[in-house]
Design a protein around this motif. Structure first.
Motif, mmCIF file in Angstrom:
data_model
loop_
_atom_site.group_PDB
_atom_site.id
_atom_site.type_symbol
_atom_site.label_atom_id
_atom_site.label_comp_id
_atom_site.label_asym_id
_atom_site.label_seq_id
_atom_site.Cartn_x
_atom_site.Cartn_y
_atom_site.Cartn_z
ATOM 1 N N ARG A 325 0.833 -1.196 0.000
ATOM 2 C CA ARG A 325 0.000 0.000 0.000
ATOM 3 C C ARG A 325 0.870 1.250 0.000
ATOM 4 O O ARG A 325 2.027 1.227 0.392
ATOM 5 N N LEU A 326 0.266 2.322 -0.457
ATOM 6 C CA LEU A 326 1.005 3.571 -0.650
ATOM 7 C C LEU A 326 0.758 4.482 0.535
ATOM 8 O O LEU A 326 -0.019 5.419 0.465
ATOM 9 N N GLN A 327 1.407 4.208 1.658
ATOM 10 C CA GLN A 327 1.126 4.987 2.862
ATOM 11 C C GLN A 327 2.368 5.675 3.410
ATOM 12 O O GLN A 327 2.372 6.100 4.551
ATOM 13 N N GLU A 328 3.412 5.770 2.604
ATOM 14 C CA GLU A 328 4.630 6.438 3.050
ATOM 15 C C GLU A 328 4.950 7.610 2.142
ATOM 16 O O GLU A 328 4.822 7.514 0.912
ATOM 17 N N THR A 329 5.396 8.709 2.734
ATOM 18 C CA THR A 329 5.697 9.920 1.974
ATOM 19 C C THR A 329 6.729 9.655 0.893
ATOM 20 O O THR A 329 6.614 10.159 -0.237
ATOM 21 N N ILE A 330 7.739 8.841 1.206
ATOM 22 C CA ILE A 330 8.793 8.576 0.230
ATOM 23 C C ILE A 330 8.246 7.878 -1.016
ATOM 24 O O ILE A 330 8.697 8.116 -2.139
ATOM 25 N N LYS A 331 7.210 7.044 -0.834
ATOM 26 C CA LYS A 331 6.591 6.384 -1.984
ATOM 27 C C LYS A 331 5.789 7.383 -2.822
ATOM 28 O O LYS A 331 5.770 7.310 -4.055
ATOM 29 N N VAL A 332 5.111 8.306 -2.159
ATOM 30 C CA VAL A 332 4.340 9.319 -2.882
ATOM 31 C C VAL A 332 5.266 10.137 -3.771
ATOM 32 O O VAL A 332 4.960 10.405 -4.944
ATOM 33 N N GLU A 333 6.401 10.531 -3.228
ATOM 34 C CA GLU A 333 7.355 11.311 -4.013
ATOM 35 C C GLU A 333 7.868 10.512 -5.202
ATOM 36 O O GLU A 333 8.044 11.043 -6.307
#
Length: 356
Positions: A325-333
């Protein structure tokens, strides 16, 4: 919002293809262009049987990430769990949800509507992706995960379902050795069949990774040291069950590992800590020696202990990788950068009718 507002339904053929990631990446660019966005998710994802529609995790995450006001986002109409499905069956499927009024109440020049886990999910509530697209008169962006054997059939099937509503497809997690085939064979074929390939995103190890925090939650683990480092990302899983010389050679070939080994294997624990390990998971109800805890503290590597056996631990961690799942800021970036580089936003806006 007036009924003249536009809707883009982001749909997928199976869970965990990257719908939410695509929405966040596209939304980031749309906002930079001054387009006011809304977000809707008619069918919520349930991770706890006690959750309500207000507890939906993607809603909360997207609200915070995109800084949306209460007028720009709504809680799901229904949360899929055993109770809601049983209730719907008891009522013979007579439950009716006014998805058009629901979406019309959301403010934005463009409302991004996230579809259900696959194209049939939600049929029981008349909220499957094809039904929602029809009811709210939405354009559709299909998000699929690359699969050499099935991808073309999956996209052609979606085209049959959505017809002219399907603006195009974004294909995620393309292995680097398959990019040429994707570009020179599959993309031209799909475009010959009236399906625009708007995005081709290569595999990224970071996006496939799992945070130590997520592993703690999935394993119901106890954190023995460095609870301040649970945001470290784990890219691979290794089981420490071999002799230490073989283990050292194997560990050196891996990066950002979670290593599962017995609490009595001090030799393997030390070998793991001296390699590219981001998390040590101990089984067997044997506490690690003090020298292991001290070394892990120095290296800032969390050590977890679990009640389950090694096989069960491995199965749970494997499952966590399969449902990233996409729940980390680093992944969003990371997603924002991938979308910027590999997604044709101008063509999407042109098809929607929002190009300036």
């Amino acid at each position: 919002m007036s009924k003249k507002g536009k809707y883009l339904l982001v749909a997928s053929n199976q869970p965990y293809t990257g719908k939410t990631a695509t929405i966040l990446g596209v939304a980031h660019q749309l906002r930079q262009r001054g387009i006011k966005l809304g977000y809707a998710k008619p069918i919520g994802t349930c991770f706890n049987d006690l959750d309500t529609t207000q507890d939906e995790q993607d809603i909360s995450f997207i609200t915070q990430t995109l800084d949306l006001s209460a007028a720009q986002i709504k809680s799901p109409l229904v949360l899929l769990n055993q109770k809601t499905i049983t209730d719907a069956l008891d009522s013979h499927g007579d439950d009716s949800f006014d998805v058009l009024s629901y979406c019309n109440s959301i403010e934005g020049d463009l409302v991004l509507v996230e579809g259900a886990g696959n194209l049939s999910q939600g049929n029981l509530f008349n909220l499957s992706s094809p039904e929602v697209a029809e009811k709210i008169d939405a354009s559709v962006l299909l998000v699929v995960k690359y699969d050499a054997l099935q991808i073309v059939d999956q996209i052609l099937c979606a085209k049959q379902m959505f017809g002219d509503r399907l603006l195009g497809v974004s294909i995620n997690s393309i292995p680097h050795d398959q990019l040429d085939t994707m570009t020179n064979v599959i993309k031209p074929f799909l475009e010959d069949h009236g399906i625009d390939v708007l995005g081709m995103l290569p595999t990224d190890r970071l996006l496939q990774s799992v945070s130590v925090r997520e592993l703690v939650a999935q394993l119901k683990a106890t954190v023995l040291c460095r609870p301040d480092r649970l945001d470290l990302m784990v890219e691979s899983l290794t089981v420490g069950a071999m002799n230490v010389n073989s283990a050292l050679e194997y560990f050196r070939q891996r990066q950002n590992m979670a290593v599962v080994t017995g609490g009595d294997r001090t030799d393997l624990q030390l070998a793991a800590l001296e390699s590219s390990t981001n998390c040590l998971i101990l089984t067997g109800h044997i506490p690690p020696q003090q020298l292991i805890l001290a070394r892990a503290e120095d290296l800032e590597i969390p050590i977890l202990t679990v009640d389950c056996d090694t096989l069960t631990t491995v199965e749970i961690v494997d499952r966590a990788f399969g449902t990233v799942r996409l729940q980390e800021t680093i992944k969003v970036e990371c997603v924002q950068q991938l979308i910027e580089e590999h997604f044709n936003l101008n063509k999407l806006l042109e098809k929607i009718g929002l190009n300036n």
